[in-house]
Design a protein around this motif. Structure first.
Motif, short mmCIF file in Angstrom:
data_model
loop_
_atom_site.label_atom_id
_atom_site.label_comp_id
_atom_site.label_asym_id
_atom_site.label_seq_id
_atom_site.Cartn_x
_atom_site.Cartn_y
_atom_site.Cartn_z
N ALA A 79 0.96 -1.23 0.19
CA ALA A 79 0.05 0.06 0.02
C ALA A 79 0.77 1.14 -0.10
CB ALA A 79 -0.90 -0.16 1.41
N ALA A 80 0.80 1.98 -1.14
CA ALA A 80 1.82 3.23 -1.11
C ALA A 80 1.40 4.34 -0.42
CB ALA A 80 1.95 3.50 -2.55
N GLN A 81 2.22 5.31 -0.22
CA GLN A 81 1.92 6.32 0.56
C GLN A 81 0.80 7.20 -0.14
OE1 GLN A 81 5.60 8.32 1.44
NE2 GLN A 81 4.84 9.59 3.19
N LYS A 82 1.21 7.43 -1.42
CA LYS A 82 0.09 8.11 -1.93
C LYS A 82 -1.04 7.13 -2.48
CE LYS A 82 -0.22 11.34 -5.99
NZ LYS A 82 -0.65 10.65 -7.29
N SER A 83 -1.96 7.26 -2.07
CA SER A 83 -3.06 6.26 -2.44
C SER A 83 -3.43 6.27 -3.96
CB SER A 83 -4.49 6.44 -1.74
OG SER A 83 -4.81 7.87 -1.74
N TRP A 84 -3.43 5.02 -4.29
CA TRP A 84 -3.67 4.82 -5.89
C TRP A 84 -5.02 3.86 -6.16
CZ3 TRP A 84 -2.80 -0.05 -8.56
CH2 TRP A 84 -2.83 0.05 -10.12
N LEU A 85 -5.98 4.37 -6.72
CA LEU A 85 -7.16 3.66 -7.08
C LEU A 85 -7.27 3.38 -8.69
CD1 LEU A 85 -9.72 5.37 -4.53
CD2 LEU A 85 -8.51 3.30 -4.29
N LEU A 86 -7.94 2.58 -8.70
CA LEU A 86 -8.12 2.06 -10.31
C LEU A 86 -9.60 2.81 -10.59
CD1 LEU A 86 -7.48 -1.77 -10.27
CD2 LEU A 86 -6.41 0.04 -11.84
N ASN A 87 -10.05 2.95 -11.71
CA ASN A 87 -11.23 3.53 -11.85
C ASN A 87 -12.17 2.21 -12.18
OD1 ASN A 87 -10.64 6.14 -12.51
ND2 ASN A 87 -9.92 5.73 -14.29
N ALA A 88 -12.53 1.77 -11.10
CA ALA A 88 -13.43 0.60 -11.22
C ALA A 88 -14.27 0.51 -9.73
CB ALA A 88 -12.75 -0.70 -10.93
N THR A 89 -15.11 -0.26 -9.42
CA THR A 89 -15.93 -0.49 -8.34
C THR A 89 -14.98 -0.62 -7.26
OG1 THR A 89 -16.18 -2.86 -8.34
CG2 THR A 89 -17.66 -1.79 -9.67
N VAL A 90 -15.74 -0.33 -5.90
CA VAL A 90 -14.84 -0.38 -4.88
C VAL A 90 -14.42 -1.74 -4.63
CG1 VAL A 90 -15.11 -0.02 -2.10
CG2 VAL A 90 -16.27 1.50 -3.65
N GLU A 91 -15.21 -2.63 -4.72
CA GLU A 91 -15.05 -4.07 -4.60
C GLU A 91 -13.81 -4.50 -5.43
OE1 GLU A 91 -16.79 -8.05 -6.18
OE2 GLU A 91 -18.23 -7.13 -4.93
N ASP A 92 -13.85 -4.17 -6.87
CA ASP A 92 -12.86 -4.43 -7.58
C ASP A 92 -11.37 -3.92 -7.15
OD1 ASP A 92 -14.35 -5.62 -9.40
OD2 ASP A 92 -14.70 -4.06 -10.87
N ASN A 93 -11.58 -2.54 -6.54
CA ASN A 93 -10.23 -2.30 -5.97
C ASN A 93 -9.80 -2.78 -4.84
OD1 ASN A 93 -9.03 0.64 -7.03
ND2 ASN A 93 -11.18 1.09 -7.32
N ILE A 94 -10.66 -3.36 -4.03
CA ILE A 94 -10.03 -4.19 -3.02
C ILE A 94 -9.55 -5.51 -3.18
CG2 ILE A 94 -10.70 -5.02 -0.61
CD1 ILE A 94 -12.50 -2.61 -0.17
N THR A 95 -10.13 -6.23 -4.18
CA THR A 95 -10.07 -7.55 -4.37
C THR A 95 -8.82 -7.81 -5.44
OG1 THR A 95 -11.65 -7.76 -6.52
CG2 THR A 95 -12.26 -8.65 -4.13
N PHE A 96 -8.82 -6.61 -6.14
CA PHE A 96 -7.66 -6.52 -7.23
C PHE A 96 -7.38 -7.64 -7.97
CE2 PHE A 96 -3.33 -4.89 -7.95
CZ PHE A 96 -3.73 -3.77 -8.57
N SER A 133 -2.98 5.68 -18.13
CA SER A 133 -2.67 6.99 -16.93
C SER A 133 -2.62 6.00 -15.72
CB SER A 133 -3.32 8.10 -17.04
OG SER A 133 -4.71 8.01 -17.03
N GLU A 134 -3.61 5.20 -15.53
CA GLU A 134 -3.75 4.73 -14.23
C GLU A 134 -2.52 3.78 -14.05
OE1 GLU A 134 -8.06 3.41 -13.93
OE2 GLU A 134 -6.90 1.74 -14.44
N THR A 135 -1.92 3.07 -14.88
CA THR A 135 -0.96 2.10 -14.97
C THR A 135 0.20 3.10 -14.59
OG1 THR A 135 -1.82 0.81 -16.61
CG2 THR A 135 0.41 0.24 -16.09
N ALA A 136 0.55 4.14 -15.41
CA ALA A 136 1.79 4.70 -15.10
C ALA A 136 1.81 5.46 -13.60
CB ALA A 136 1.77 6.23 -16.23
N GLU A 137 0.58 5.83 -13.13
CA GLU A 137 0.63 6.36 -11.79
C GLU A 137 0.81 5.21 -10.83
OE1 GLU A 137 -3.10 8.46 -10.63
OE2 GLU A 137 -2.92 9.57 -12.82
N GLY A 138 0.47 3.78 -11.10
CA GLY A 138 0.46 2.88 -10.19
C GLY A 138 1.59 1.82 -10.19
N LEU A 139 2.42 2.20 -11.01
CA LEU A 139 3.55 1.28 -11.30
C LEU A 139 3.97 0.39 -10.49
CD1 LEU A 139 5.96 2.80 -14.18
CD2 LEU A 139 4.73 0.65 -14.10
N THR A 140 4.50 0.98 -9.26
CA THR A 140 5.06 0.39 -8.13
C THR A 140 4.13 -0.64 -7.58
OG1 THR A 140 4.64 2.35 -6.85
CG2 THR A 140 6.91 2.05 -7.36
N THR A 141 2.85 -0.16 -7.37
CA THR A 141 1.91 -1.06 -6.81
C THR A 141 1.89 -2.32 -7.85
OG1 THR A 141 0.79 1.04 -5.95
CG2 THR A 141 -0.25 -1.10 -5.68
#
Length: 1575
Positions: free
Chosen positions: A758-775, A1199-1207
């Motif tokens: 879990a990075a310091q700067k939170s990074w979310l996908l453009n998806a539902t809350v559930e998809d963001n958590i189950t990932f 753009s999402e991928t580029a932002e959340g690369l480390t995650t």
């Protein structure tokens, strides 16, 4: 004339004395045999056979199988049909020369034509049924036909005929064709072995067609369907009944998928790379693109050349037809009996082409072929372009996933650059590919055109061509200028959008302070600049259109005038109209050339950028995390599952009671490590090491904490362990996981090498809350519930409109920082990984949540699973829970060990920590007030939604549209609605530009097209002049020899007398072109500026409720996308539409004038055209929407991928994201392919219609010329008929575009009907004293307030009296109506009963501007605008600097502002991001002090400030506002304990009021309970 097969003009027609085969008639009869044979065999099979064959192999397309040589066979058959047509024509023309009818001259040919047609139908049916045995019939037919034709040819040669006779040539051609078809048939037998072989070949249909999802059939259908897009019919006509959805267009065929093309391109690129490394150069992307996609481009270019060459057939046929009609009076029938062989006439090859009807048919065929080739060329390039784009996107994406983090953070590669690569550069390259065949086809076309012109008109043609060539560079200049102005207007519009966004975000504040107009003017000022730049844009656009229309006129003028004065020979109608048609052909390539060159330049730049990107640095190969090199430390065996459960229960007890006892379970040195770093030196790109001399270990299954000051490298250490940093030296070891270890949920085994991070700067996908958590992990209900509880997300999820199925992220709902961070932590907890890295998960959380998360999430949930946890934190009070502590300082490790070790070995550090901990504990006590920050966040979330609950679903599009659709739900009405053109909206658009302009545009357009027709008509009259008397009088004919030179001179003079009128007409035409092109563009501009102006005014003056109901994104869309369409796209579409429509109408007018008879034939064509455009427009709009809607997720995913690369890399989810990217790319490409195939569908159909029009006009004109129609007019009619073919499809496409674009006007228009607030008030401004309110006395009488007439009241019958200078506190639970009361003071809500009287004036009667500018308010959320500090404090620029400094001093900001560069003029970034929340709140206070009003309202103003600052504020309010009335709305009750009067509210009523002391004394009072809770 009697009919007889062999004719009866000679007695010996039937004699066979010289041998049977020497009778020509008999040989022709022999040729009938094969044809009749084929028809006899195939008809029964075709009609009877397929009835019983219905059970044939049902693959869902009847297009699935091709026999070998499929395309070859279609091409040969079509050629065969063409030759048969020639044979029929030749036979009929020869027959006319004979005394009696000789049927044998054309009947066998006619039967051959029918047989060839049957053969292809028969073949198609066999092929789809996969029944090759039946092909035998065809084979026999080809053999027989071949033999009979050879006999005929041999007999001809015997008679001594040769190539000069047309019939000999045709027969020879037929022999060749039949021979080739025979060869194709033999090849099928060879491959499929269906006869003569023991084992027939078994075949399976291609993979794509076994998959029912593939709906794009272009690669699989037969040649005819490929050329006419016949397979699209069902889709396009079906769209009329129900809209096309993504399901309907299905998947792409394998060959077109992004993955396939990516592999091609990658191989080519790798090859180039190897090659380049040998030569020490950069790999060439151009070459690799050519290697991967060169072949289709060559194919397309071939098609293009064929089409261009066939294009010249038009002018040549016109010239031929007109010439023969012109000269037919002079051709005297010679006696033609001398060329008789076999007793029949044989014509020479050139003679056939002198028949005008033959030429008309040839013209028709040439047009059909030319158009088919042209569309094929377009289609192939577009498909290749799309394939290339898919490949490039995949290539860029793979590169992004491997980009080194340092590149991203050091700013070498910004997100903006990556987004540009994806959105702009790939599209540039795709467009370049679309236009690329033009690059080499156009020069050829131009050269051919000039040669032909020279052949027709001699040197004067070169002058016309010279005009065109000289004016072409100007076109190029204009095109480059256009690109530049577009850039500058884009900059202005971004600026305007930024300002608009700010206004909309801070609209509440602007209204409360009565500052709307100041900000509105600032937007209008930017809009003014944007409009200036748009004006330039419009000017250049209209110049470009003007040049395009004026160049051909100028060229024609130059040519014909020079021809009239310098050429001795007169201009014949044939030459005139052929050259006119040629000029029309020449203009297109010249106009397009400038565009193509511009795109080529852009493509070169794009490739350069791409190359740099692909060469940029990549992350190191982290093989150690794949367990290749990892050192397995001694691992103690874990107990098996049963004891584990018992153990867990004990652990809970131990947790809760005996803290010291847990100490003994700490790791001994032998226990295993999860990660170990030895001698690590790590860097972010530069050679300076960020982390130096790192030696640490992370014990497995334990909780490790990393602590240290801000910026000492804690996060970097995590990233270094994940392999994101560049390693200068040292090693990172990850231990292997013992294989026996499985999770207690036995069915999910832990992913061995992925790390939940879990990075310091939170990074979310453009998806539902559930998809963001189950990932991407499987959903497990129990586990999911546990995680949500641990992160206390349930209350937040309950607030969302669709619970955990709500879309969040950029496109969805914006959550606050704390909520986002908790979702990220939940994601890390939910994942099934051995190791969890949490980077400062508590930073955005308040104290309760942090504690809950620590206890429930980290200590219980993670530790029970025996997962290794590494936690970076600033909250030292949690150190007691840590099993292992790593203390960092300045990029190296200060201490490592358990808390006990540190206590014994480093007393100083321990003491330092202790003092810090105490400080944090005090904060903890302070922080437990009634409403914490989280509750606040939840409140704002609820505020965002409460207003929309009525609608239960957030609908991004306009509600009006929704309602319309509900009303008309039944099928028939919706279809009729979907095919209608929105006339009402068009009218709104035109009327917003003013009636004068519309009038000017309409008249000038009509005038221009009338003049264009007049020019051509005059040309016809001029060229036909002096002809009429010649053909009319026969006496002249006899006296032709007595012609003297005088007559000639007279004729020349008469001839030249036409010139001045011609010049005047051309001049007028050019001027009118200029006027129309300018007026249309400026009409568009005026409409655009008016619409935007009205929209802005409406929105800014709308009541606050409007902003609660309408999502911000929707309002912004009106200002961004829709305004952009209205500004730049509608004017040019409108221009193009009117131009092409008027051209078609004027052409039809001319045709009707020349050949009224052809109008009868035009009626069915018009009906066909109506249906084609009706179906196409609906389908096109659906496909356009699909293309747009599938493009956005694709760009967002990048753009999402580029932002959340480390995650992504920590989780090891690269493969899943790649897969998603490929799916998104393919979906978008499918939509785009279908859209372009639909365009081809339309164009092929309109082009064929156009060809039929040309044919009918030609035939009618030839027929009427026998009744005295002038040849010049025939030329005129044909030239115009030719233009129709070019413009018909433009009419439809522009209509479709305009329809899509008018939706923008409709959306803007829907906002223009919103009610504005009532700014006037019943009192005049002059009646209000200048210093009102002087005292600040407030009377509230029986006040009832609601947000909307539809909603329940929020305040019911409130009565209160506040005397001047009183300090009043208002408190109550959330939703009790405290804030509504504060809004009522400003008349921001609907006061429907009762009144508020301030200093004797009822505020509802005041003009809003006056009321709001005299009161001050401090809101709960601090709002700052970008600009200077001075602008934020005093946008009206009315105060002196001293006053501002004084306000800053009161607000404790003076020193901070002094330290900033520029002092009062220091920059505030957007939203005030460069100040902390507390500082922003203080600025808002200063802002309220600057406005010296006697009443101040504070709405929960101290919510986001720490205790110390708050105390200062309280003092300030007491001193600085000693003499003013202050109303404080409080959520921390202790802030109002010192007030003079306290009002406690509940559910919109006043529950109790009085001084704090009296209320405190009443035990059961609500206030007392609040105070207790707050202490």
């Amino acid at each position: 004339m009697s009919l007889s097969f062999c004719g009866n003009d000679v007695n010996n027609s039937y004699s066979v004395e010289k041998g049977v085969l020497s009778n020509g008639c008999f040989v022709d009869a022999l040729n009938l045999v094969p044809h009749v044979f084929l028809l006899f065999i195939t008809f029964p099979i075709l009609f009877i056979g397929w009835g019983s064959q219905s059970s044939k192999v049902q693959i869902h397309h009847n297009t699935w199988l091709h026999f070998p040589g499929h395309n070859m066979r279609w091409v040969l058959t079509f050629t065969l049909l063409f030759v048969h047509v020639c044979e029929i024509a030749e036979g009929i023309v020869s027959n006319m020369e004979m005394k009696s009818n000789h049927l044998h001259l054309f009947l066998p040919a006619f039967m051959g034509f029918i047989a060839a047609t049957t053969s292809v139908v028969y073949y198609h049916n066999i092929e789809t049924a996969n029944f090759p045995k039946l092909l035998l019939a065809l084979f026999i037919y080809w053999v027989l036909a071949f033999i009979t034709k050879i006999i005929k040819l041999w007999k001809f040669a015997d008679e001594g005929m040769g190539m000069e006779h047309l019939r000999f040539c045709i027969t020879a051609l037929l022999v060749v064709l039949y021979g080739l078809l025979m060869a194709v048939e033999i090849n099928v037998i060879r491959v499929r072995k269906y006869v003569f072989f023991a084992t027939p070949q078994r075949v399976k249909p291609p993979e794509d067609l076994q998959d029912l999802g593939v709906r794009f059939l272009q690669p699989f259908v037969n040649l005819l369907s490929k050329a006419t897009y016949w397979w699209m019919n069902s889709l396009i006509i079906g769209a009329h009944k129900r809209p096309i959805e993504l399901k309907k267009i299905g998947k792409l065929p394998i060959a077109m998928r992004a993955l396939t093309n990516y592999l091609h391109l990658k191989d080519a690129y790798e090859e180039q790379r190897q090659h380049a490394e040998d030569l020490d150069r950069t790999p060439s992307i151009w070459r690799s693109m050519y290697r991967a996609f060169g072949r289709p481009i060559l194919l397309s270019s071939t098609f293009r050349y064929m089409a261009d060459l066939l294009g010249f057939a038009g002018p040549l046929c016109i010239s031929g037809i007109v010439e023969h009609l012109d000269n037919k009076t002079e051709v005297v029938k010679m006696n033609k009996t001398e060329d008789l062989h076999f007793g029949v006439y044989f014509m020479s090859s050139t003679e056939l082409l002198q028949n005008t009807y033959v030429l008309a048919v040839l013209l028709f065929l040439a047009l059909v072929l030319q158009r088919t080739f042209l569309q094929a060329s377009y289609y192939v390039t577009i498909e290749t372009g799309i394939n290339l784009r898919g490949a490039l996107l995949a290539m860029i994406y793979n590169k992004i996933l491997r980009l080194s983090t340092s590149n991203m953070s050091m700013g070498e590669m910004t997100l903006g650059q990556i987004n540009n690569l994806v959105a702009i550069e790939t599209n540039q390259l795709m467009w370049f590919l679309f236009l690329c065949p033009n690059l080499w086809a156009m020069p050829v076309q131009i050269i051919m055109g000039v040669i032909l012109l020279h052949y027709l008109l001699g040197y004067s043609a070169l002058i016309g061509a010279l005009v065109i060539v000289l004016l072409a560079p100007i076109q190029y200049l204009i095109a480059t200028k256009l690109a530049d102005t577009q850039k500058s207007s884009l900059d202005y519009s971004t600026d305007r959008l930024k300002k608009t966004t700010e206004i909309l975000k801070g609209i509440k504040l602007l209204k409360l302070y009565a500052w709307e107009n100041i900000f509105c003017n600032s937007v209008l000022e930017t809009r003014g600049k944007e409009l200036t730049s748009l004006r330039t844009f419009a000017f250049y656009t209209s110049m470009s259109i003007f040049m395009n229309a004026a160049i051909p006129i100028a060229a024609v003028l130059a040519t014909f005038v020079t021809h009239a004065y310098f050429n001795m020979s007169r201009l014949s109608p044939a030459e005139a109209f052929a050259s006119l048609a040629l000029f029309h052909i020449l203009v297109t390539p010249l106009f397009l050339l400038s565009t193509v060159v511009r795109f080529a330049v852009k493509a070169v730049v794009s490739v350069q950028k791409l190359g740099e990107f692909l060469q940029s640095e990549e992350i190191g190969d982290d093989s150690w995390r794949n367990g290749d090199m990892s050192v397995t430390l001694v691992s103690s065996k874990k107990q098996t599952g049963t004891t584990k459960a018992v153990n867990r229960k004990q652990r809970y007890k131990m947790d809760s009671y005996e803290q010291p006892m847990r100490r003994q379970l700490r790791p001994t040195e032998t226990e295993d490590m999860a990660v170990k770093v030895s001698d690590g030196y790590f860097t972010w790109g530069s050679n300076m090491s960020t982390l130096s001399d790192i030696n640490i270990r992370v014990p497995s299954g334990q909780l490790t904490m990393i602590v240290g000051q801000v910026g000492c490298g804690k996060s970097s250490l995590l990233l270094a362990m994940l392999g994101e940093m560049q390693t200068l030296s040292g090693k990172v070891f990850w231990s292997k996981v013992p294989d026996c270890e499985m999770l207690h949920d036995a069915y999910i085994s832990k992913n061995r090498y992925s790390v939940a991070y879990a990075a310091q700067k939170s990074w979310l996908l453009n998806a539902t809350v559930e998809d963001n958590i189950t990932f991407g992990s499987p959903f497990n209900k129990q586990r999911y519930k546990a995680v949500i509880d641990a992160c206390s997300l349930q209350p937040d999820i309950d607030l969302l409109p669709f619970g955990d199925q709500t879309e969040i992220g950029e496109r969805g709902i914006n959550l606050s920082g704390g909520q986002r961070q908790r979702i990220c932590v939940a994601r890390a907890l939910y994942q099934n990984t051995n190791i969890v890295f949490l980077d400062d998960p508590f930073s955005a959380l308040d104290i309760h949540l942090s504690d809950h998360l620590m206890q429930e999430g980290i200590l219980k949930f993670l530790q029970d699973d025996k997962r290794t946890v590494v936690l970076v934190t600033h909250k030292l009070q949690y150190l007691i829970h840590a099993d292992w502590i790593i203390a960092m300082k300045d990029g190296s490790v200060l201490r490592e060990g358990t808390l006990k070790d540190i206590q014994t070995h480093d007393v100083e550090l321990y003491e330092h920590w202790k003092t810090l901990m105490n400080r944090q504990d005090q904060e903890l006590e302070k922080d437990t007030e009634v409403e914490s920050q989280t509750t606040l966040e939840r409140k704002t979330l609820r505020r965002a939604f409460y207003s929309r609950e009525a609608k239960t679903h957030i609908d991004d599009e306009d509600e009006e549209e929704q309602e319309e659709e509900d009303e008309e739900d039944n099928m028939s009405t919706t279809t009729s609605r979907r095919s209608k053109i929105p006339w009402k909206v068009c009218w709104r658009y035109l009327s917003s530009s003013g009636f004068l302009l519309v009038f000017v545009v309409v008249t000038s357009k009509l005038a221009k097209h009338s003049v264009m027709v007049a020019i051509d008509y005059w040309l016809a009259a001029w060229t036909s002049s002096g002809r009429g008397d010649l053909s009319g009088n026969d006496d002249l004919h006899t006296n032709a020899s007595n012609y003297t030179a005088e007559h000639e001179a007279m004729r020349n003079a008469e001839h030249q007398s036409y010139v001045p009128v011609f010049i005047i007409l051309c001049g007028a035409g050019i001027v009118l072109c200029l006027i129309t092109s300018l007026t249309v563009e400026f009409l568009g501009l005026t409409a655009a500026s008016n619409l935007h102006h009205n929209l802005l005014n409406k929105i800014i003056h709308a009541p606050l409720r409007f902003f609660d109901i309408t999502p911000l994104g929707q309002i912004l869309n009106r200002f961004s996308a829709d305004t952009n369409i209205i500004d730049q796209h509608i004017p040019s579409t409108l221009e193009s539409l009117t131009r092409s429509t008027l051209l078609c109408l004027s052409a039809i007018g001319v045709v009707a004038f020349v050949t009224p008879a052809s109008l009868i034939a035009l009626v069915p064509l018009a009906v066909a055209f109506y249906f084609i455009q009706k179906y196409f427009r609906v389908a096109s709009r659906d496909l356009q929407d699909l293309d747009d809607s599938t493009q956005l997720p694709l760009l967002c995913h990048f753009s999402e991928t580029a932002e959340g690369l480390t995650t992504i890399r920590a989780f090891r989810h690269e493969a899943r994201f790649k897969q998603r990217m490929l799916e998104l790319t393919d979906t978008n490409n499918t939509a785009y392919l279908f859209l372009s195939a639909a365009n081809r569908w339309l164009e092929v159909r309109t082009d064929y219609l156009g060809a039929v029009i040309v044919l009918t006009v030609a035939v009618a004109a030839i027929w009427m010329s026998f009744y005295g129609l002038q040849p010049g007019l025939v030329g005129l009619g044909l030239t115009y008929a030719l233009t129709v073919t070019n413009y018909l499809n433009w009419v439809v496409r522009n209509l479709a575009d305009l329809e899509v674009q008018m939706a923008a006007v409709k959306k803007v228009d829907s906002f223009l009907s919103t009610e504005s607030e009532n700014y006037e008030g019943s009192l005049d401004v002059s009646q209000v004293p200048d210093d009102w309110p002087q005292h600040g006395e407030i009377k509230i009488q029986d006040l009832c307030v609601r947000y909307d007439p539809m909603l329940k009241p929020v305040l019911k019958h409130v009565n209160a009296f506040i005397s001047p200078g009183q300090k009043v506190g208002i408190c109550g639970r959330t939703g009790s109506g405290k804030s509504s009361l504060s809004l009522a003071f400003f008349n921001m809500v609907d006061v429907f009963d009762g009144k508020i009287i301030i200093d004797g004036i009822d505020i509802c009667k005041l003009p809003l501007q006056t009321l709001r500018s005299r009161l001050s308010i401090i809101l709960q959320d601090p709002v700052l605008f970008s600009g200077s500090i001075r602008f934020n404090l005093d946008p009206e620029r009315t105060c002196t600097d001293d006053r501002l400094w004084e306000a800053l001093e009161i607000a404790q900001l003076k020193n901070m502002v002094k330290a900033l560069p520029g002092g009062l003029d220091a920059v505030v970034t957007e939203g005030g991001e460069n100040f902390s929340v507390g500082q922003r709140q203080l600025f808002c206070l200063a802002r309220a002090f600057v406005r010296k009003s006697s009443i101040l309202i504070m709405d929960e103003a101290t919510a986001s400030i720490d205790m110390a600052t708050e105390n200062i504020l309280q003092k300030v309010v007491m001193t600085a506002f000693a003499d003013r009335t202050v109303v404080t709305i409080a959520h921390r009750v202790h802030t109002i304990l010192t007030a003079d009067l306290v009002i406690v509210m509940r559910r919109g009523n006043i529950l109790e009021s009085g001084t704090p002391q009296t209320l405190m004394e009443q035990e059961e009072s609500m206030f007392a309970s609040f105070v207790k809770a707050d202490m």
